[in-house]
Design an enzyme around this catalytic site. Structure first.
Site, PDB file in Angstrom:
ATOM      1  N   ARG A  16      67.103  29.789  55.879  1.00  0.00           N
ATOM      2  CA  ARG A  16      65.698  29.403  55.651  1.00  0.00           C
ATOM      3  C   ARG A  16      64.784  30.220  56.559  1.00  0.00           C
ATOM      4  NH1 ARG A  16      64.821  29.072  60.305  1.00  0.00           N
ATOM      5  NH2 ARG A  16      65.172  27.350  61.757  1.00  0.00           N
ATOM      6  N   GLU A  22      56.294  24.980  63.862  1.00  0.00           N
ATOM      7  CA  GLU A  22      57.468  25.318  64.687  1.00  0.00           C
ATOM      8  C   GLU A  22      57.557  24.407  65.897  1.00  0.00           C
ATOM      9  OE1 GLU A  22      60.239  26.747  63.649  1.00  0.00           O
ATOM     10  OE2 GLU A  22      59.083  28.553  63.197  1.00  0.00           O
ATOM     11  N   HIS A  23      58.768  23.922  66.136  1.00  0.00           N
ATOM     12  CA  HIS A  23      59.028  23.025  67.276  1.00  0.00           C
ATOM     13  C   HIS A  23      58.206  21.754  67.174  1.00  0.00           C
ATOM     14  CE1 HIS A  23      61.803  25.236  69.862  1.00  0.00           C
ATOM     15  NE2 HIS A  23      61.196  26.342  69.460  1.00  0.00           N
ATOM     16  N   ASP A  25      59.223  19.473  64.340  1.00  0.00           N
ATOM     17  CA  ASP A  25      59.987  18.519  63.504  1.00  0.00           C
ATOM     18  C   ASP A  25      60.574  17.406  64.363  1.00  0.00           C
ATOM     19  OD1 ASP A  25      61.929  20.234  64.653  1.00  0.00           O
ATOM     20  OD2 ASP A  25      63.188  20.261  62.856  1.00  0.00           O
ATOM     21  N   GLY A 114      67.593  33.181  63.935  1.00  0.00           N
ATOM     22  CA  GLY A 114      66.512  32.219  63.705  1.00  0.00           C
ATOM     23  C   GLY A 114      66.343  31.867  62.234  1.00  0.00           C
ATOM     24  N   SER A 116      68.744  30.064  60.504  1.00  0.00           N
ATOM     25  CA  SER A 116      69.527  28.861  60.228  1.00  0.00           C
ATOM     26  C   SER A 116      70.879  29.103  59.591  1.00  0.00           C
ATOM     27  CB  SER A 116      68.720  27.918  59.341  1.00  0.00           C
ATOM     28  OG  SER A 116      68.550  26.717  60.007  1.00  0.00           O
ATOM     29  N   SER A 117      71.547  30.183  59.964  1.00  0.00           N
ATOM     30  CA  SER A 117      72.897  30.388  59.441  1.00  0.00           C
ATOM     31  C   SER A 117      73.797  29.227  59.860  1.00  0.00           C
ATOM     32  CB  SER A 117      73.471  31.712  59.933  1.00  0.00           C
ATOM     33  OG  SER A 117      73.453  31.762  61.340  1.00  0.00           O
ATOM     34  N   ASP A 161      65.940  22.017  59.241  1.00  0.00           N
ATOM     35  CA  ASP A 161      66.855  23.004  58.663  1.00  0.00           C
ATOM     36  C   ASP A 161      67.711  22.389  57.553  1.00  0.00           C
ATOM     37  OD1 ASP A 161      65.738  24.511  60.642  1.00  0.00           O
ATOM     38  OD2 ASP A 161      67.469  24.461  61.970  1.00  0.00           O
ATOM     39  N   LYS A 205      71.628  29.231  69.189  1.00  0.00           N
ATOM     40  CA  LYS A 205      71.271  27.816  69.158  1.00  0.00           C
ATOM     41  C   LYS A 205      72.266  26.952  69.944  1.00  0.00           C
ATOM     42  CE  LYS A 205      70.120  24.661  65.403  1.00  0.00           C
ATOM     43  NZ  LYS A 205      70.112  24.607  63.948  1.00  0.00           N
TER      44      LYS A 205
HETATM   45  C1  GLA Z   1      65.745  24.915  65.276  1.00  0.00           C
HETATM   46  C2  GLA Z   1      66.020  23.445  64.972  1.00  0.00           C
HETATM   47  C3  GLA Z   1      64.936  22.877  64.057  1.00  0.00           C
HETATM   48  C4  GLA Z   1      63.544  23.153  64.619  1.00  0.00           C
HETATM   49  C5  GLA Z   1      63.384  24.636  64.992  1.00  0.00           C
HETATM   50  C6  GLA Z   1      62.082  24.928  65.676  1.00  0.00           C
HETATM   51  O1  GLA Z   1      65.863  25.678  64.121  1.00  0.00           O
HETATM   52  O2  GLA Z   1      67.264  23.304  64.338  1.00  0.00           O
HETATM   53  O3  GLA Z   1      65.151  21.495  63.880  1.00  0.00           O
HETATM   54  O4  GLA Z   1      63.270  22.322  65.718  1.00  0.00           O
HETATM   55  O5  GLA Z   1      64.440  25.065  65.834  1.00  0.00           O
HETATM   56  O6  GLA Z   1      61.006  24.653  64.835  1.00  0.00           O
END
Ligand code: GLA
Length: 394
Positions: A16, A22-23, A25, A114, A116-117, A161, A205
């Site tokens: 995604r 951002e930051h 959720d 960044g 979301s793999s 994500d 992550k």
């Molecule tokens: C990572 C987390 C998400 C979100 C983003 C920042 O991808 O998995 O839940 O907090 O960072 O927006």
């Protein structure tokens, strides 16, 4: 690893790109991502027993074997297999006595970029195990289950994500609201293109950046607690509640009188970013063509806020953002958790090639990777959410 006499299935889970929001959720505030055409492809076959075996096409990632159960012992932090275990444990807690799978994992997503793999891997694993056991879960339930389940890796993440990877619609960006979870699509105007460019800096992550991420979730909670107390709203458990009760200007006034230093900066990012999400969704939906200029300015403001107030940018991300704008992007910002990873830039479709050429020459060539640039720099095509494809022959 596959038995030629049995059927083989394929599950696809997209990566995604978060467009804006951002930051926030994990503060319970809406975000606005879309799924990518790139993702994880998992070829799998059910096993007769609860064992699970995952092989990765990429030789950097060693095979993973474990028993699907309600409690699965994790490997050391940073091991890719922990995402697979996280999914297996989550579905096993929901459904007892599951059989396992043999699976082959492949991806065309840049890893730790960044995009979301890791959550795509979690979703793909869960769908494979559910399918192998002929059980299903409604999308919203699966999102909740896996966003909680992914905390297994030690990151106190929000649910963005998993929500977009499962609930995406092709051609759309999706506003995701939390508590309760709701997904609202907006069609991306035909003349808009979002470029994704990796900074060449890994955003791990589950590794070193995890602590910085978790620290920010705590700072947001603390800032919220202090501002809510000052407003006499101790009973108010959430950021959405605060934003419904007072304007952003009022909240910032109270915050300036209550907080200082880091907590003030974190709070300012959260409430201004929430406003930008609302305005960005409106800008995308405006008229037939959308308001690209307004959306671009919101991306720029989001980047400044993430860099200065939230302190999650990186010099290479700042450089990419600057170059994209100089080359003609309407706006650009870091996307995902930051600390490295990728940027997203909005361009008019007819200018995409020009902006990409500029990034190739001015960012990737000096860093010695211009030959391989399609790996790191591409046009995001909004894709559908994860699912099991038809059976395939081995
Ligand atoms: C990572 C987390 C998400 C979100 C983003 C920042 O991808 O998995 O839940 O907090 O960072 O927006």
């Amino acid at each position: 690893m596959f038995d030629p006499s049995g059927p083989v299935h394929v599950v696809r889970a997209p990566g995604r790109v978060n467009l804006i929001g951002e930051h926030i959720d994990y503060c319970g505030l809406p975000v606005f991502p879309m799924a990518l055409q790139r993702g994880i492809r998992m070829t799998f076959q059910p096993r007769p027993d609860p064992e699970a075996r995952f092989i990765n096409r990429d030789p950097r990632f060693a095979p993973v074997t474990f028993t699907v159960a309600e409690s699965i012992r994790p490997a050391p932090a940073g091991d890719w297999g922990n995402y697979v275990r996280a999914a297996a444990q989550a579905v096993a807690q929901r459904f007892p006595n599951l059989r396992g799978v043999n699976a082959l994992v492949e991806t065309d997503l840049p890893i730790a970029a960044g995009l979301s793999s890791s959550s795509a891997l979690v979703v793909a694993t869960a769908l494979a195990i559910l399918h192998a056991n002929s059980v299903t879960l409604p999308a919203l339930e699966l999102i909740e289950l896996l966003s909680r389940g992914e905390r297994y890796v030690g990151t106190a993440g929000g649910a963005m994500d998993q929500a977009i990877i499962i609930g995406a619609e092709a051609g759309c960006a999706i506003r995701i609201d939390f508590h309760p979870l709701r997904l609202t699509p907006t069609v991306v105007p035909a003349g808009w293109q979002f470029l994704v460019a990796w900074s060449l800096v890994h955003a791990e992550k589950s590794g070193a950046d995890r602590q910085a991420y978790n620290e920010r979730t705590k700072q947001c909670e603390e800032a919220h607690r202090l501002v809510a107390a000052r407003l006499g709203r101790q009973e108010d458990p959430s950021y959405p509640g605060l934003l419904a009760a007072a304007s952003v200007e009022e909240l910032l006034d109270v915050a300036r009188a209550t907080l200082s230093g880091v907590l003030l900066r974190r709070f300012r990012h959260v409430v201004t970013e929430a406003t930008r999400v609302r305005l960005a969704e409106m800008a995308m939906a405006r008229g037939k063509e959308g308001d690209l200029t307004a959306f671009g300015q919101l991306l720029d403001a989001s980047h400044a806020s993430l860099r200065d107030d939230y302190e999650v940018s990186h010099a290479e991300l700042d450089r990419l953002v600057e170059l994209a704008r100089e080359a003609g992007a309407a706006g650009a910002r870091l996307t995902g958790a930051g600390f490295g990873g990728s940027i997203v830039a909005l361009v008019r479709a007819e200018r995409a090639a020009e902006v990409m050429a500029a990034l190739r020459e001015r960012f990737y060539a000096p860093r010695g990777v211009a030959g391989d640039v399609g790996q790191h720099l591409f046009v995001a095509e909004s894709a559908a959410g994860a699912g099991v494809l038809d059976s395939e022959a081995v």
